[in-house]
Design a protein around this motif. Sequence first.
Motif, PDB file in Angstrom:
ATOM      1  N   SER A   1       0.825  -1.218   0.000  1.00 47.13           N
ATOM      2  CA  SER A   1       0.000   0.000   0.000  1.00 47.13           C
ATOM      3  C   SER A   1       0.855   1.262   0.000  1.00 47.13           C
ATOM      4  O   SER A   1       1.979   1.278   0.520  1.00 47.13           O
ATOM      5  N   GLU A   2       0.291   2.303  -0.592  1.00 46.14           N
ATOM      6  CA  GLU A   2       0.876   3.640  -0.491  1.00 46.14           C
ATOM      7  C   GLU A   2      -0.267   4.648  -0.603  1.00 46.14           C
ATOM      8  O   GLU A   2      -1.333   4.348  -1.140  1.00 46.14           O
ATOM      9  N   ALA A   3      -0.055   5.830  -0.055  1.00 53.04           N
ATOM     10  CA  ALA A   3      -1.104   6.852  -0.094  1.00 53.04           C
ATOM     11  C   ALA A   3      -0.463   8.226  -0.179  1.00 53.04           C
ATOM     12  O   ALA A   3       0.663   8.441   0.272  1.00 53.04           O
ATOM     13  N   ARG A   4      -1.201   9.169  -0.777  1.00 55.02           N
ATOM     14  CA  ARG A   4      -0.725  10.553  -0.810  1.00 55.02           C
ATOM     15  C   ARG A   4      -1.894  11.496  -0.553  1.00 55.02           C
ATOM     16  O   ARG A   4      -3.041  11.207  -0.902  1.00 55.02           O
ATOM     17  N   VAL A   5      -1.570  12.608   0.065  1.00 54.34           N
ATOM     18  CA  VAL A   5      -2.590  13.594   0.404  1.00 54.34           C
ATOM     19  C   VAL A   5      -2.938  14.421  -0.841  1.00 54.34           C
ATOM     20  O   VAL A   5      -2.056  14.896  -1.545  1.00 54.34           O
ATOM     21  N   MET A   6      -4.223  14.583  -1.101  1.00 56.02           N
ATOM     22  CA  MET A   6      -4.688  15.390  -2.230  1.00 56.02           C
ATOM     23  C   MET A   6      -4.854  16.849  -1.775  1.00 56.02           C
ATOM     24  O   MET A   6      -4.735  17.167  -0.586  1.00 56.02           O
ATOM     25  N   GLU A   7      -5.109  17.704  -2.711  1.00 58.08           N
ATOM     26  CA  GLU A   7      -5.350  19.101  -2.374  1.00 58.08           C
ATOM     27  C   GLU A   7      -6.561  19.197  -1.443  1.00 58.08           C
ATOM     28  O   GLU A   7      -7.559  18.508  -1.636  1.00 58.08           O
ATOM     29  N   HIS A   8      -6.438  20.065  -0.425  1.00 57.02           N
ATOM     30  CA  HIS A   8      -7.526  20.152   0.544  1.00 57.02           C
ATOM     31  C   HIS A   8      -7.552  21.528   1.217  1.00 57.02           C
ATOM     32  O   HIS A   8      -6.605  22.312   1.101  1.00 57.02           O
TER      33      HIS A   8
ATOM     34  N   ASP B   1     -10.013  22.629   7.140  1.00 57.32           N
ATOM     35  CA  ASP B   1     -10.967  21.536   7.337  1.00 57.32           C
ATOM     36  C   ASP B   1     -10.201  20.211   7.323  1.00 57.32           C
ATOM     37  O   ASP B   1     -10.263  19.442   6.370  1.00 57.32           O
ATOM     38  N   LEU B   2      -9.465  19.966   8.394  1.00 59.19           N
ATOM     39  CA  LEU B   2      -8.639  18.758   8.465  1.00 59.19           C
ATOM     40  C   LEU B   2      -9.466  17.499   8.688  1.00 59.19           C
ATOM     41  O   LEU B   2      -8.940  16.386   8.618  1.00 59.19           O
ATOM     42  N   PHE B   3     -10.761  17.653   8.935  1.00 62.01           N
ATOM     43  CA  PHE B   3     -11.627  16.494   9.088  1.00 62.01           C
ATOM     44  C   PHE B   3     -11.878  15.815   7.742  1.00 62.01           C
ATOM     45  O   PHE B   3     -12.127  14.615   7.676  1.00 62.01           O
ATOM     46  N   ARG B   4     -11.822  16.603   6.677  1.00 64.51           N
ATOM     47  CA  ARG B   4     -12.135  16.075   5.353  1.00 64.51           C
ATOM     48  C   ARG B   4     -10.917  16.133   4.429  1.00 64.51           C
ATOM     49  O   ARG B   4     -11.006  16.602   3.305  1.00 64.51           O
ATOM     50  N   VAL B   5      -9.799  15.637   4.899  1.00 66.06           N
ATOM     51  CA  VAL B   5      -8.591  15.606   4.071  1.00 66.06           C
ATOM     52  C   VAL B   5      -8.668  14.404   3.132  1.00 66.06           C
ATOM     53  O   VAL B   5      -8.758  13.260   3.579  1.00 66.06           O
ATOM     54  N   PRO B   6      -8.651  14.632   1.821  1.00 63.77           N
ATOM     55  CA  PRO B   6      -8.749  13.512   0.880  1.00 63.77           C
ATOM     56  C   PRO B   6      -7.391  12.850   0.634  1.00 63.77           C
ATOM     57  O   PRO B   6      -6.360  13.522   0.560  1.00 63.77           O
ATOM     58  N   PHE B   7      -7.406  11.519   0.553  1.00 67.14           N
ATOM     59  CA  PHE B   7      -6.201  10.749   0.255  1.00 67.14           C
ATOM     60  C   PHE B   7      -6.416   9.952  -1.027  1.00 67.14           C
ATOM     61  O   PHE B   7      -7.535   9.511  -1.320  1.00 67.14           O
ATOM     62  N   GLU B   8      -5.351   9.748  -1.747  1.00 69.54           N
ATOM     63  CA  GLU B   8      -5.380   8.848  -2.904  1.00 69.54           C
ATOM     64  C   GLU B   8      -4.618   7.590  -2.505  1.00 69.54           C
ATOM     65  O   GLU B   8      -3.435   7.646  -2.156  1.00 69.54           O
TER      66      GLU B   8
END
Length: 335
Positions: free
Chosen positions: A253-260, A264-271
């Motif tokens: 697995s790997e993940a990266r933070v999308m623009e946000h 509003d750190l409650f709704r931080v999108p990840f890919e």
Amino acid sequence: MEMKKHEINVAVVGVGSMGKNHARVYSEIANLIAVADINEKQGKEVAERLGVMWYKDYHDLLNMNIDAVSIAVPTKYHYTVAKDFIDHGKHVLVEKPLCLDMEEAENLVSLAKSAGIVLAVGFIERHNPVVRFVKEGLRNKKLGKIISASSRRVSSFPSRIRDVGVILDLAVHDIDIMRYLVGSDVVSVYTVGGRNGESAYETHASITLKFRNGVVGYVEANWLTPMKVRKLWLTCTQNYVEIDYIKQSVRVSEARVMEHDSMDLFRVPFEYNIREFSLKKEEPLKNELHDFLGAIEEKRRPLVSGEDAVKTMAVAFSAIESLNTGEVVEIDSRT
């Protein structure tokens, strides 16, 4: 993987829980000649099922036309039995742990080397296809470098174990695998754990390993969990790797933070990029015995040699020492 049958005459000494499976596999991939076990009922049952001779005394095998032997007797007898076969020119695979003390283990390694004998040790998980898969990924730099490793090897109390605790029975597998995958020596160990019930040895242990290259390992093992778990997690510079030895599966697995919105750190999108690998099922014991016999035929070191096992033993014994003293044990000088 399909492998050829080896034209090598073999025997098994001790046909209890593991030994009878050595005998079964040898009957499929080599020329199983005989088994030896002081338990007549147990020995005869295996011998009759596989169509070979049973001997009560393993000494009867020493001068037979046998090239190699698996030794799966209680650990306290490993040294004496292995030495007898080495002295008679037989190649030897000894179930883990190699011996109950370092001096005996190092002596077996020296004797085998002087005699030109293959000495392999039964760290069966090293032969699990998931370990081969991950080792290749690390070697090819597809996973990045290991930062830390964490394992869990737990189950209920085994009736078969009488002469060692959970560190030498279970945790030692993960110490071996971590040494193999990390590719560096362990320089210090710290253990917490204890004993439950009437066991003479530790029944649970949590071990922290510090490797020379800076990697940290965490090993959890116990005989107290009413569920069998055999897993390893690797935090690497490029991926997070989850290994299930029983299912023979790997998740990378790997993940990266999308623009946000930073407010509003409650709704931080990840890919997320998650890859699941369910490998073709292979019997690790069969792989282990193929490797042992192949080492004899090809005059090479087995995947887990006596020298390799001695290094793992040094770590395991240091873990026991740490458990007993409550101190960090430095093992740099022992390996």
